[in-house]
Design an enzyme around this catalytic site. Sequence first.
Site, PDB file in Angstrom:
ATOM      1  N   ALA A  95      11.751  85.469  30.416  1.00 24.80           N
ATOM      2  CA  ALA A  95      10.449  85.778  29.092  1.00 24.80           C
ATOM      3  C   ALA A  95      10.367  84.041  28.631  1.00 24.80           C
ATOM      4  O   ALA A  95       9.194  83.790  28.161  1.00 24.80           O
ATOM      5  CB  ALA A  95      11.762  85.839  27.756  1.00 24.80           C
ATOM      6  N   LYS A  96      10.767  82.986  28.643  1.00 27.43           N
ATOM      7  CA  LYS A  96      10.000  81.875  28.969  1.00 27.43           C
ATOM      8  C   LYS A  96       9.209  81.844  27.324  1.00 27.43           C
ATOM      9  O   LYS A  96       8.047  80.984  27.481  1.00 27.43           O
ATOM     10  CB  LYS A  96       8.973  82.273  29.609  1.00 27.43           C
ATOM     11  CG  LYS A  96       9.298  81.135  31.338  1.00 27.43           C
ATOM     12  CD  LYS A  96       7.718  81.068  32.604  1.00 27.43           C
ATOM     13  CE  LYS A  96       8.561  80.984  33.382  1.00 27.43           C
ATOM     14  NZ  LYS A  96       8.962  81.814  34.236  1.00 27.43           N
ATOM     15  N   ARG A  97       9.910  82.000  26.454  1.00 27.25           N
ATOM     16  CA  ARG A  97       9.924  81.343  24.945  1.00 27.25           C
ATOM     17  C   ARG A  97      10.211  80.507  24.367  1.00 27.25           C
ATOM     18  O   ARG A  97      10.930  79.085  25.157  1.00 27.25           O
ATOM     19  CB  ARG A  97      10.941  82.789  24.628  1.00 27.25           C
ATOM     20  CG  ARG A  97      10.698  84.221  24.773  1.00 27.25           C
ATOM     21  CD  ARG A  97       9.468  84.703  24.081  1.00 27.25           C
ATOM     22  NE  ARG A  97       9.963  86.302  24.393  1.00 27.25           N
ATOM     23  CZ  ARG A  97       9.327  87.110  25.157  1.00 27.25           C
ATOM     24  NH1 ARG A  97       9.082  86.785  26.755  1.00 27.25           N
ATOM     25  NH2 ARG A  97       9.249  87.902  25.303  1.00 27.25           N
TER      26      ARG A  97
END
Lengths: 271, 271
Positions: A95-97
């Site tokens: 998700a690379k949040r």
Amino acid sequence: MTTQQLAQQIQIKKSFLCIGLDVDLNKIPNYLLETEDPIFEFNKAIIDATHDLCVSYKPNTAFYEAYGIKGWQSLEKTINYINEKHPDIFTIADAKRGDIGNTSSMYAKAFFEDLNFDSVTVAPYMGKDSVEPFLAFENKHTIMLALTSNEGAFDFQTQFVDGIELYKTVLTTSKTWKNSENLMYVVGATKAEFFTDIRKIVPDSFLLVPGVGAQGGSLSEVCKYGMNKNVGLLINSSRGIIYSSNGTDFAEKAREEALKLQKEMELILNK
Amino acid sequence: MTTQQLAQQIQIKKSFLCIGLDVDLNKIPNYLLETEDPIFEFNKAIIDATHDLCVSYKPNTAFYEAYGIKGWQSLEKTINYINEKHPDIFTIADAKRGDIGNTSSMYAKAFFEDLNFDSVTVAPYMGKDSVEPFLAFENKHTIMLALTSNEGAFDFQTQFVDGIELYKTVLTTSKTWKNSENLMYVVGATKAEFFTDIRKIVPDSFLLVPGVGAQGGSLSEVCKYGMNKNVGLLINSSRGIIYSSNGTDFAEKAREEALKLQKEMELILNK
């Protein structure tokens, strides 16, 4: 799942393969488009055909969000299916949040509690207080971008910060954060020669390694420089496995590709 | 919406306020929890009460994802409501996305096409090919993190890369990317003294400025150093406006807080 359990699964399955479930409706077999939930049906078939060959599945959230509510439903059904049928699989929400503290807490809640993933990928740019809310979850893992597999990695990640490349500063700094034992890192396979230096900074951490397959990274090179005593690697392949065929044999062909990688891994593990 | 149209709206409304719709079910009035979609009902009331005082709304996706499919539905209803009722409002999906090229394209599709936001926030760590897929959309805007409002900004963003702070390198480098005219930047209000240098690098770009209100930034300081000939600022307040009250008067109280900021902005614009 604990890292010990993950390490055990690697030994049991003789595999440290992670399969990326990046489902694009333009690339899956046409006949699936007539089903009620083509993305889930595709994932289910891939999972049924490959679960004994891999230790991890990694849905990339972008491919689900692109289809709105229906996509989010497919993501939920996919993670529930994996958790029910194959609780030994390590699940990664790619998700690379990353955001300010109260917001990162909401993302952590979304992926660790609501969807019940074992791990989530995060971006480091906003620093400590954007990552620590993820690290606060017991037996959940936060996989932080260090050195990515794409061309753009050279824009900032490899720039020198006080004589040290930024990605190394990111690695070193993150080790001082609270609950940093819950950290893993993304290191691209396209940069195998960097693994030696990375292992000096994070000798014991698991590394999630994208870039084998479609992006051109070499499995043997990555293992040569990146493996530690617990293996410490999760090698991801997405397109190279799941889109081996777009006919009715897509799951069978995906299994063939996964099996090739698993066999290579078994050889490496037996050395 | 074009940047010219946004600049016009600022002059018409005498406001460059952006209201952050970061809806936490633990903080909204209890009686709303009995409705079918409490998040949307909350947003609708806030929008109805404040749309003439602000030029932008910014839902932070974390707060919707935390509630799974229901949350994503609330997000979709919210953006549709804004687009239908108030097409002159500039909408921001505060999502802080960024991934390799084919994945960033899917995120761009999710926010620009499926949800029809005017803009999305992105993280710069993965470099050029992680951002350019967003920039490819005409009349859509990509708001890249430069210098954020949180403590963690000092972990990496202000570190010196070859004698220049990383966030300045990010700004300078991004100007060379394809369709960079579609870029805006996030610069935190808590760092007002940095605006002078930032304006030397990006004199004409719009800056999205969080951190006024709950995080302690000063509106007048930010305007003193950050304003350009088109104003060039979107000042965000989230918690300071939407959680002014958790009684039945929450929308009215939110309007009062928004009005205070709008009046301050009007004074500054009239100077």
